[in-house]
Design an enzyme around this catalytic site. Structure first.
Site, PDB file in Angstrom:
ATOM      1  N   HIS A   3     -65.109  35.735 -12.561  1.00 54.59           N
ATOM      2  CA  HIS A   3     -64.702  35.645 -13.962  1.00 54.59           C
ATOM      3  C   HIS A   3     -65.815  36.261 -14.816  1.00 54.59           C
ATOM      4  O   HIS A   3     -66.987  36.008 -14.580  1.00 54.59           O
ATOM      5  CB  HIS A   3     -64.452  34.186 -14.362  1.00 54.59           C
ATOM      6  N   HIS A  15     -65.256  35.602 -23.751  1.00 55.93           N
ATOM      7  CA  HIS A  15     -64.566  35.998 -22.516  1.00 55.93           C
ATOM      8  C   HIS A  15     -63.057  36.016 -22.750  1.00 55.93           C
ATOM      9  O   HIS A  15     -62.571  35.569 -23.780  1.00 55.93           O
ATOM     10  CB  HIS A  15     -64.964  35.069 -21.353  1.00 55.93           C
ATOM     11  N   CYS A  22     -60.135  39.804 -17.318  1.00 59.03           N
ATOM     12  CA  CYS A  22     -61.423  39.460 -17.931  1.00 59.03           C
ATOM     13  C   CYS A  22     -62.480  40.547 -17.676  1.00 59.03           C
ATOM     14  O   CYS A  22     -63.326  40.809 -18.528  1.00 59.03           O
ATOM     15  CB  CYS A  22     -61.911  38.107 -17.413  1.00 59.03           C
TER      16      CYS A  22
END
Ligand SMILES: [Zn+2]
Length: 236
Positions: free
Chosen positions: A30, A42, A148
């Site tokens: 991530h 994010h 992401c």
């Protein structure tokens, strides 16, 4: 085991860093942009996050956190969230995404989602992009085409694909697509796979790297938003 470790302590973070952490026992990484002090911006799939704009403490699992566990969202439904470092890392470790990686470095990293040969812009440009998209919204989340890592790559480089059918600049997405390509060939012997598949994978990895792609151009934020067709749910 990482022979070339990109692990970093939070105290060593620099403004504008592209950082990542492994989730679900290294299933996927991530990504986010370190803005300053304890602030990370994010991009999350909105289907993973209950509700729209989260209240300050609705998902908090960290008693010291002043934001929600997933972070605070300014544009409802955009998935662009601001969170603290602890919530970003969860119980994992923190890594810095490497830019201007050599061909050797890129290929030594068998897993995607860790580096690129592309050149980053200045920390000021990177942070300005992240904050602008946090405040104005971004493209719709797509696991393979806009995730992401793609968000962080755009913030760092300003590079955007002009090919609508071939979006997805992240190396993780390339890996998943490669796995799909190889589906059905599992009966081949391992040696043959290593001889045939691995070089192809390396070539594909290099060709699809953001720094080597022909279909990406630098576009500014205003132009980016004009390129985005997704309309967010209207909020009062
Ligand atoms: Zn937090």
């Amino acid at each position: 085991m990482d022979l070339i470790s990109q692990k970093i302590e939070t105290s060593a973070l620099q403004e504008g860093d592209h950082i990542y952490t492994w989730r679900r026992v290294k299933t996927y990484s991530h990504h986010g942009i370190f803005v300053e002090k304890d602030i990370i911006i994010h991009f999350l799939s909105t289907t993973n996050v209950a509700g729209g704009i989260s209240s300050v403490s609705s998902f908090s699992k960290n008693a010291l956190c002043s934001m929600s566990h997933y972070g605070v969202e300014k544009v409802a439904g955009s998935g662009i969230r601001m969170c603290c470092i602890d919530c970003f890392i969860k119980k994992g470790k923190l890594y810095r995404f490497k830019y201007e990686a050599s061909r050797e470095f890129l290929l030594a990293k068998l897993r995607g989602g860790t580096c690129t040969t592309a050149t980053p812009d200045t920390p000021g440009d990177v942070i300005a992009r992240a904050i602008y998209l946090f405040e104005n919204g971004y493209d719709k989340y797509h696991l393979l085409k806009n995730n992401c890592e793609d968000f962080a790559l755009y913030c760092k480089t300003g590079l955007w694909s002009t090919d609508a059918d071939n979006k997805g600049k992240s190396s993780q997405a390339v890996m998943v697509r490669k796995a799909d390509d190889e589906h059905g060939h599992k009966s081949k012997k391992l040696v043959k796979r290593l001889k045939n598949v691995f070089p192809k994978y390396c070539l594909k990895r290099m060709n699809n790297d953001l720094g080597n792609r022909q279909d990406v151009v630098k576009i500014d934020l205003t132009e980016l938003l004009l390129n985005i067709s997704y309309i967010y749910p209207e909020t009062d």
